[in-house]
Design a protein around this motif. Structure first.
Motif, PDB file in Angstrom:
ATOM      1  N   ARG A  62       0.821  -1.209   0.000  1.00 26.89           N
ATOM      2  CA  ARG A  62       0.000   0.000   0.000  1.00 26.89           C
ATOM      3  C   ARG A  62       0.861   1.268   0.000  1.00 26.89           C
ATOM      4  O   ARG A  62       0.496   2.279  -0.598  1.00 26.89           O
ATOM      5  N   ALA A  63       2.023   1.192   0.649  1.00 28.67           N
ATOM      6  CA  ALA A  63       2.893   2.368   0.747  1.00 28.67           C
ATOM      7  C   ALA A  63       3.752   2.571  -0.490  1.00 28.67           C
ATOM      8  O   ALA A  63       3.955   3.702  -0.944  1.00 28.67           O
ATOM      9  N   PHE A  64       4.262   1.453  -1.077  1.00 32.98           N
ATOM     10  CA  PHE A  64       5.273   1.581  -2.125  1.00 32.98           C
ATOM     11  C   PHE A  64       4.902   0.932  -3.455  1.00 32.98           C
ATOM     12  O   PHE A  64       5.641   1.072  -4.437  1.00 32.98           O
ATOM     13  N   ARG A  65       3.782   0.185  -3.503  1.00 35.67           N
ATOM     14  CA  ARG A  65       3.363  -0.499  -4.739  1.00 35.67           C
ATOM     15  C   ARG A  65       4.514  -1.338  -5.333  1.00 35.67           C
ATOM     16  O   ARG A  65       4.851  -1.223  -6.504  1.00 35.67           O
ATOM     17  N   ILE A  66       5.144  -2.167  -4.502  1.00 38.37           N
ATOM     18  CA  ILE A  66       6.295  -2.945  -4.952  1.00 38.37           C
ATOM     19  C   ILE A  66       5.877  -4.035  -5.934  1.00 38.37           C
ATOM     20  O   ILE A  66       4.716  -4.450  -5.975  1.00 38.37           O
ATOM     21  N   ASP A  67       6.846  -4.522  -6.704  1.00 37.48           N
ATOM     22  CA  ASP A  67       6.598  -5.502  -7.761  1.00 37.48           C
ATOM     23  C   ASP A  67       6.521  -6.905  -7.167  1.00 37.48           C
ATOM     24  O   ASP A  67       7.522  -7.446  -6.695  1.00 37.48           O
ATOM     25  N   ILE A  68       5.346  -7.519  -7.206  1.00 36.53           N
ATOM     26  CA  ILE A  68       5.171  -8.847  -6.620  1.00 36.53           C
ATOM     27  C   ILE A  68       5.872  -9.931  -7.435  1.00 36.53           C
ATOM     28  O   ILE A  68       6.256 -10.978  -6.915  1.00 36.53           O
ATOM     29  N   LYS A  69       6.057  -9.709  -8.732  1.00 37.68           N
ATOM     30  CA  LYS A  69       6.734 -10.698  -9.578  1.00 37.68           C
ATOM     31  C   LYS A  69       8.174 -10.933  -9.109  1.00 37.68           C
ATOM     32  O   LYS A  69       8.676 -12.053  -9.152  1.00 37.68           O
ATOM     33  N   THR A  70       8.845  -9.873  -8.680  1.00 29.20           N
ATOM     34  CA  THR A  70      10.214 -10.010  -8.180  1.00 29.20           C
ATOM     35  C   THR A  70      10.236 -10.869  -6.922  1.00 29.20           C
ATOM     36  O   THR A  70      11.080 -11.764  -6.774  1.00 29.20           O
ATOM     37  N   LEU A  71       9.298 -10.608  -6.003  1.00 33.26           N
ATOM     38  CA  LEU A  71       9.203 -11.425  -4.796  1.00 33.26           C
ATOM     39  C   LEU A  71       8.908 -12.878  -5.139  1.00 33.26           C
ATOM     40  O   LEU A  71       9.468 -13.803  -4.539  1.00 33.26           O
ATOM     41  N   SER A  72       8.023 -13.081  -6.103  1.00 36.70           N
ATOM     42  CA  SER A  72       7.668 -14.441  -6.507  1.00 36.70           C
ATOM     43  C   SER A  72       8.874 -15.208  -7.027  1.00 36.70           C
ATOM     44  O   SER A  72       9.092 -16.378  -6.684  1.00 36.70           O
ATOM     45  N   LYS A  73       9.676 -14.558  -7.858  1.00 32.30           N
ATOM     46  CA  LYS A  73      10.853 -15.223  -8.425  1.00 32.30           C
ATOM     47  C   LYS A  73      11.892 -15.532  -7.344  1.00 32.30           C
ATOM     48  O   LYS A  73      12.544 -16.579  -7.379  1.00 32.30           O
ATOM     49  N   LEU A  74      12.049 -14.632  -6.383  1.00 36.57           N
ATOM     50  CA  LEU A  74      12.959 -14.905  -5.272  1.00 36.57           C
ATOM     51  C   LEU A  74      12.501 -16.138  -4.495  1.00 36.57           C
ATOM     52  O   LEU A  74      13.309 -16.986  -4.101  1.00 36.57           O
ATOM     53  N   ASN A  75      11.179 -16.249  -4.278  1.00 35.88           N
ATOM     54  CA  ASN A  75      10.655 -17.406  -3.566  1.00 35.88           C
ATOM     55  C   ASN A  75      10.871 -18.697  -4.341  1.00 35.88           C
ATOM     56  O   ASN A  75      11.288 -19.712  -3.775  1.00 35.88           O
ATOM     57  N   PHE A  76      10.584 -18.686  -5.624  1.00 30.61           N
ATOM     58  CA  PHE A  76      10.651 -19.896  -6.442  1.00 30.61           C
ATOM     59  C   PHE A  76      12.076 -20.347  -6.727  1.00 30.61           C
ATOM     60  O   PHE A  76      12.370 -21.539  -6.696  1.00 30.61           O
ATOM     61  N   TYR A  77      12.950 -19.388  -7.001  1.00 30.17           N
ATOM     62  CA  TYR A  77      14.277 -19.748  -7.506  1.00 30.17           C
ATOM     63  C   TYR A  77      15.391 -19.643  -6.459  1.00 30.17           C
ATOM     64  O   TYR A  77      16.506 -20.093  -6.713  1.00 30.17           O
ATOM     65  N   VAL A  78      15.089 -19.082  -5.289  1.00 36.11           N
ATOM     66  CA  VAL A  78      16.119 -18.963  -4.248  1.00 36.11           C
ATOM     67  C   VAL A  78      15.645 -19.596  -2.940  1.00 36.11           C
ATOM     68  O   VAL A  78      16.164 -20.627  -2.499  1.00 36.11           O
ATOM     69  N   PHE A  79      14.650 -18.982  -2.288  1.00 39.31           N
ATOM     70  CA  PHE A  79      14.279 -19.387  -0.937  1.00 39.31           C
ATOM     71  C   PHE A  79      13.675 -20.794  -0.870  1.00 39.31           C
ATOM     72  O   PHE A  79      14.062 -21.596  -0.022  1.00 39.31           O
TER      73      PHE A  79
END
Length: 306
Positions: free
Chosen positions: A27-44
């Motif tokens: 709500r504050a920064f409108r961050i890109d969820i796709k970037t978070l998704s890729k970090l979850n899938f390919y790293v974490f």
């Protein structure tokens, strides 16, 4: 009452705090969820799978018994959800979204602490949950990825996407290293632990970001069906399978409890990564987690009499 309070304080409240942080950040920064998704899938996610499997303690006897249970249980669960999908006449991406919300459940960050609390840290019941986690890590990264893409691209292209998922390589490597007692150098183990420990926070913040972005037109009937199948039909089928196989004692209780946990975050990550019914998937995860404060204590109560 003690189980209700435990689940509320140790599962629901911490999860809600992280989801709220993700919601507020979006709500504050409108961050890109796709970037978070890729970090979850390919790293974490793949690192978490590798670390949990490498550190697990399991015997071949336990593995064989749990494997037989899981195959039968999973087949029955898939048949049940497929019957509902056909009855409701779901189309396209909603078919895979409903399927994923029921057959992928939180066997790691929710189920493992729950198992350790209910069974007082029993190493046998914990090894059972670790094996369930192994299967629940493998299937979303193979069949789950394939199913959300099958209605959009050719099956060969879907398979290519599956083989790009690092988790499917992390699983056999971890199992082989665990089996042959191959040590991990400290210089590698420390960053692996850092990344694995960050998975839960990152995945829940991702869910919060998605909840902040979605259109809150609550799909009551679909979410209710998903939660009903996951939280109530799941443990009933688990009870049916252990009875059919003649499994008793602590093993049976641990297996039934493993079937009663809420929908896994992986269903949201799949939906976000491949743009497939994101609103429904987010709502299914969120409300199944909330409803579990009632359904999981009920399951714990009833397995005392088995």
């Amino acid at each position: 009452m003690s189980y209700f309070l435990f689940i509320l304080i140790n599962n629901i409240v911490p999860i809600s705090v992280l989801i709220a942080i993700g919601f507020a950040v979006y709500r504050a920064f409108r961050i890109d969820i796709k970037t978070l998704s890729k970090l979850n899938f390919y790293v974490f996610s793949p690192v978490l799978v590798f670390v949990k499997l490498y550190e697990s303690e399991m015997t071949m006897d336990t593995l064989g018994q749990v494997l037989l249970f899981f195959v039968i249980f999973y087949a029955l669960l898939c048949l049940t959800v497929e019957a509902v999908i056909r009855y409701r006449k779901y189309k396209g991406g909603m078919r895979s979204a409903m399927r994923n919300s029921v057959i992928f459940y939180n066997s790691a960050n929710y189920a493992i602490p729950l198992n350790q609390t209910v069974f007082a840290g029993n190493p046998h019941t914990l090894s059972i949950q670790i094996i369930i986690m192994l299967f629940q890590s493998l299937i979303p990264n193979t069949f789950g990825v394939y199913s959300v893409n099958a209605h959009k691209v050719h099956w060969k292209d879907s398979l290519k996407i599956v083989f790009m998922m690092p988790a499917i390589y992390a699983i056999p490597i971890a199992v082989l290293m665990h089996t042959f007692h191959v040590p991990i150098p400290a210089s590698l183990n420390i960053p692996l632990q850092y990344i694995a420990n960050a998975f839960m926070a990152t995945a829940l913040i991702t869910l919060g970001v998605q909840l902040g972005a979605l259109n809150w037109g609550f799909r009551f009937s679909d979410v209710l069906i998903s939660n009903f199948l996951r939280l109530l039909i799941g443990p009933v089928l688990g009870l049916l399978v252990v009875s059919m196989l003649g499994i008793g004692g602590m093993t049976a209780k641990a297996l039934i409890l493993s079937c009663a946990v809420p929908t896994s975050l992986i269903s949201v990550l799949l939906a976000v990564e491949y743009d497939n019914e994101v609103d429904f998937s987010s709502q299914a995860v969120f409300f199944s987690t909330v409803c579990s404060i009632i359904t999981v204590p009920l399951t714990i109560y009833f397995i005392q009499f088995y």
